[in-house]
Design a protein around this motif. Structure first.
Motif, PDB file in Angstrom:
ATOM      1  N   UNK A 138     -28.250 -60.448 -74.646  1.00 23.44           N
ATOM      2  CA  UNK A 138     -27.164 -60.801 -73.579  1.00 23.44           C
ATOM      3  C   UNK A 138     -26.263 -61.789 -74.185  1.00 23.44           C
ATOM      4  N   UNK A 139     -26.951 -62.955 -74.694  1.00 23.97           N
ATOM      5  CA  UNK A 139     -26.150 -64.258 -75.159  1.00 23.97           C
ATOM      6  C   UNK A 139     -25.150 -63.638 -76.217  1.00 23.97           C
ATOM      7  N   UNK A 140     -25.416 -62.747 -77.350  1.00 22.35           N
ATOM      8  CA  UNK A 140     -24.510 -62.259 -77.891  1.00 22.35           C
ATOM      9  C   UNK A 140     -23.473 -61.540 -77.485  1.00 22.35           C
TER      10      UNK A 140
ATOM     11  N   UNK B 184     -29.217 -55.801 -82.516  1.00 22.32           N
ATOM     12  CA  UNK B 184     -28.308 -56.578 -81.587  1.00 22.32           C
ATOM     13  C   UNK B 184     -27.157 -57.381 -82.389  1.00 22.32           C
ATOM     14  N   UNK B 185     -27.383 -58.045 -83.453  1.00 21.99           N
ATOM     15  CA  UNK B 185     -26.427 -58.823 -83.913  1.00 21.99           C
ATOM     16  C   UNK B 185     -25.033 -57.685 -84.311  1.00 21.99           C
ATOM     17  N   UNK B 186     -25.323 -56.592 -84.646  1.00 21.36           N
ATOM     18  CA  UNK B 186     -24.267 -55.619 -84.678  1.00 21.36           C
ATOM     19  C   UNK B 186     -23.721 -55.100 -83.456  1.00 21.36           C
ATOM     20  N   UNK B 187     -24.666 -54.626 -82.407  1.00 18.52           N
ATOM     21  CA  UNK B 187     -24.481 -53.828 -81.508  1.00 18.52           C
ATOM     22  C   UNK B 187     -23.712 -54.920 -80.358  1.00 18.52           C
ATOM     23  N   UNK B 188     -23.753 -56.027 -80.509  1.00 13.65           N
ATOM     24  CA  UNK B 188     -23.049 -56.815 -79.247  1.00 13.65           C
ATOM     25  C   UNK B 188     -21.441 -56.449 -79.769  1.00 13.65           C
TER      26      UNK B 188
ATOM     27  N   UNK C  64     -25.688 -66.385 -85.156  1.00  9.91           N
ATOM     28  CA  UNK C  64     -27.057 -65.973 -84.498  1.00  9.91           C
ATOM     29  C   UNK C  64     -28.077 -66.669 -85.061  1.00  9.91           C
ATOM     30  N   UNK C  65     -28.597 -67.647 -84.373  1.00 14.01           N
ATOM     31  CA  UNK C  65     -29.655 -68.492 -84.774  1.00 14.01           C
ATOM     32  C   UNK C  65     -30.751 -68.162 -84.059  1.00 14.01           C
ATOM     33  N   UNK C  66     -31.394 -66.826 -83.800  1.00 14.14           N
ATOM     34  CA  UNK C  66     -32.097 -66.403 -82.983  1.00 14.14           C
ATOM     35  C   UNK C  66     -33.474 -66.708 -83.784  1.00 14.14           C
TER      36      UNK C  66
ATOM     37  N   UNK D 108     -29.942 -68.138 -75.405  1.00 12.99           N
ATOM     38  CA  UNK D 108     -29.122 -69.272 -74.868  1.00 12.99           C
ATOM     39  C   UNK D 108     -28.186 -69.037 -75.760  1.00 12.99           C
ATOM     40  N   UNK D 109     -26.768 -69.479 -75.208  1.00 10.77           N
ATOM     41  CA  UNK D 109     -25.489 -69.626 -75.731  1.00 10.77           C
ATOM     42  C   UNK D 109     -25.187 -71.221 -75.832  1.00 10.77           C
ATOM     43  N   UNK D 110     -24.445 -71.584 -77.007  1.00 10.73           N
ATOM     44  CA  UNK D 110     -24.479 -73.238 -77.165  1.00 10.73           C
ATOM     45  C   UNK D 110     -22.654 -73.108 -77.700  1.00 10.73           C
ATOM     46  N   UNK D 111     -21.986 -73.917 -77.259  1.00 13.94           N
ATOM     47  CA  UNK D 111     -20.594 -74.313 -77.665  1.00 13.94           C
ATOM     48  C   UNK D 111     -20.142 -75.696 -77.438  1.00 13.94           C
ATOM     49  N   UNK D 112     -19.257 -76.054 -78.029  1.00 15.08           N
ATOM     50  CA  UNK D 112     -18.491 -77.374 -77.938  1.00 15.08           C
ATOM     51  C   UNK D 112     -16.920 -77.212 -77.119  1.00 15.08           C
ATOM     52  N   UNK D 113     -16.975 -75.762 -76.698  1.00 13.77           N
ATOM     53  CA  UNK D 113     -15.475 -75.531 -76.087  1.00 13.77           C
ATOM     54  C   UNK D 113     -15.815 -75.405 -74.825  1.00 13.77           C
ATOM     55  N   UNK D 114     -15.220 -76.198 -73.858  1.00 14.88           N
ATOM     56  CA  UNK D 114     -15.230 -75.906 -72.295  1.00 14.88           C
ATOM     57  C   UNK D 114     -14.913 -74.630 -71.886  1.00 14.88           C
ATOM     58  N   UNK D 115     -13.672 -74.196 -72.261  1.00 14.49           N
ATOM     59  CA  UNK D 115     -13.188 -72.663 -71.866  1.00 14.49           C
ATOM     60  C   UNK D 115     -14.213 -71.646 -72.051  1.00 14.49           C
ATOM     61  N   UNK D 116     -14.753 -71.605 -73.300  1.00 15.53           N
ATOM     62  CA  UNK D 116     -15.829 -70.732 -73.733  1.00 15.53           C
ATOM     63  C   UNK D 116     -16.967 -70.956 -72.825  1.00 15.53           C
TER      64      UNK D 116
END
Length: 384
Positions: free
Chosen positions: A56-58, A82-86, A157-159, A197-205
């Motif tokens: 789901x995160x991807x 999942x790394x490609x299916x996304x 993808x740091x799963x 979990x998803x992580x980002x430094x971009x507020x809009x993302x």
């Protein structure tokens, strides 16, 4: 049977989950944001969003980056589907970049060569999913440099890799990527049963992924198209999904995070022992980059088949017959029937295929005892 991986659940974990069961919230309460804050603070990211799986995160990471019809997503052929299916979930097309024969990660040199051709043909990728296989980080600086030159976005993808470090900094800090994804499946480094979990430094993302994980609904008047009708009001402003994490999962994750660094250190201790006792056997043990610190989710050996009288399959089956729960991570994606229907064929990515013919994942998990490890080593010697 000794499994290749196994969760470690303590009484503290059980107590944390029971506390939630006795609380007012089983979902959409205080535990999920607390878990997000704990992970973000640990790795040095500005925003973290917990979801029900890394898949789901991807998916929401790709959507947040605008991946869609007519776009390309590139990734490695040696990864879980999942790394490609996304990319396919978003209507994009998928292609692969062959692996580095030493790290087993996506090869930056192969990527550079493929990008040069793709630029001439007008089919550059919009998103690259860089998979940190076994927990060892990709060469993110090289990939980031290529992204700046060719204009694609990066998902790490740091799963396999939470708790690992790249150039002295925790994986997930977002220095070289747009979004990082972690997995908390039971065989991973820490677990929430299922979860990601998803992580980002971009507020809009972060804002967009937050919408997408919960039906595209907002209760924030600042993001609505008109003034709310009252305190009960919400608006659906995007087409999202029910990808939320529960309070029970988050409570387990918070408790597990207290032991993250210890878990990774234990994995390194076990890997060093494997390195020592397997040194004289006809196998290739995992190479580790001296500037990095792998999460060591997996310990993959490669058989030197020219030095033994058995086939890859015979060694694998002999280990299984001795109750050693070895596995193989992974079958190259381009050889899967679903992807071959798209035109991929055996021979397209020779390094990935060579890896597949030789690789075996040996047991590795925090509660793995010295006695169990000796059994695995003896069984491997017998199998060879």
């Amino acid at each position: 049977m000794i499994p290749y991986g196994r969760q470690d659940i303590t009484q503290a974990d059980v107590d944390a989950v029971l506390a939630v069961l006795n609380s007012d919230f089983l979902t959409q309460g205080p535990m999920v944001p607390r878990f997000e804050q704990k992970v973000a603070a640990h790795v040095g990211a500005r925003h973290a969003l917990a979801v029900n799986s890394a898949t789901s995160a991807l998916h929401i990471a790709c959507l947040a980056l605008g991946l869609g019809q007519g776009d390309w997503l590139w990734t490695t052929p040696i990864t879980f589907v999942a790394s490609a299916n996304c990319g396919l979930y978003c209507g994009a097309q998928v292609d692969f970049v062959d692996i580095d024969p030493r790290t087993y990660n996506l090869c930056p040199q192969s990527l550079a060569a493929k990008l040069e051709i793709a630029e001439r043909e007008g089919r550059l990728p919009k998103v690259l999913v860089a998979v940190h296989l076994c927990g060892q980080p990709c060469d993110m600086a090289a990939i980031h440099s290529l992204a700046r030159r060719y204009g694609f976005r990066i998902i790490e993808d740091a799963s396999h890799a939470i708790g690992g470090k790249y150039r002295g900094e925790y994986i997930g800090n977002g220095r070289y990527s747009d979004i990082t994804v972690f997995s908390f499946h039971p065989v991973k480094i820490i677990t929430t049963a299922e979860g990601g979990m998803t992580l980002t430094n971009d507020e809009e993302l972060a804002h967009r992924m937050n919408l997408l994980r919960s039906h595209g609904i907002t209760r924030d008047a600042a993001h609505m198209t008109h003034e709310p009708d009252g305190p009960w009001y919400y608006q659906q402003i995007d087409l999202g999904f029910n990808y939320r994490m529960t309070e029970l999962q988050a409570a387990l994750g918070i408790s597990q995070m207290d032991r993250l660094d210890d878990y990774v250190a234990r994995r390194h201790q076990l890997a060093r022992r494997y390195d020592e006792v397997l040194a004289d056997l006809p196998v290739i043990t995992p190479w580790q980059h001296p500037d990095n610190y792998s999460g060591l989710h997996l310990y993959v050996i490669r058989l030197q088949l020219e030095k033994i009288s058995k086939t890859h399959r015979e060694v694998f089956e002999t280990l299984r017959a001795q109750d050693i729960g070895v596995n193989l991570h992974y079958i190259p994606l381009h050889t899967q029937p679903y992807y071959q229907e798209m035109g991929f064929k055996v021979g397209d990515f020779p390094e990935a295929e060579r890896y597949y013919r030789e690789a075996i994942s040996l047991p590795l998990f925090p509660a793995f005892t010295a006695a169990q490890q000796e059994l695995v080593v003896e069984a491997l010697k017998n199998s060879l």
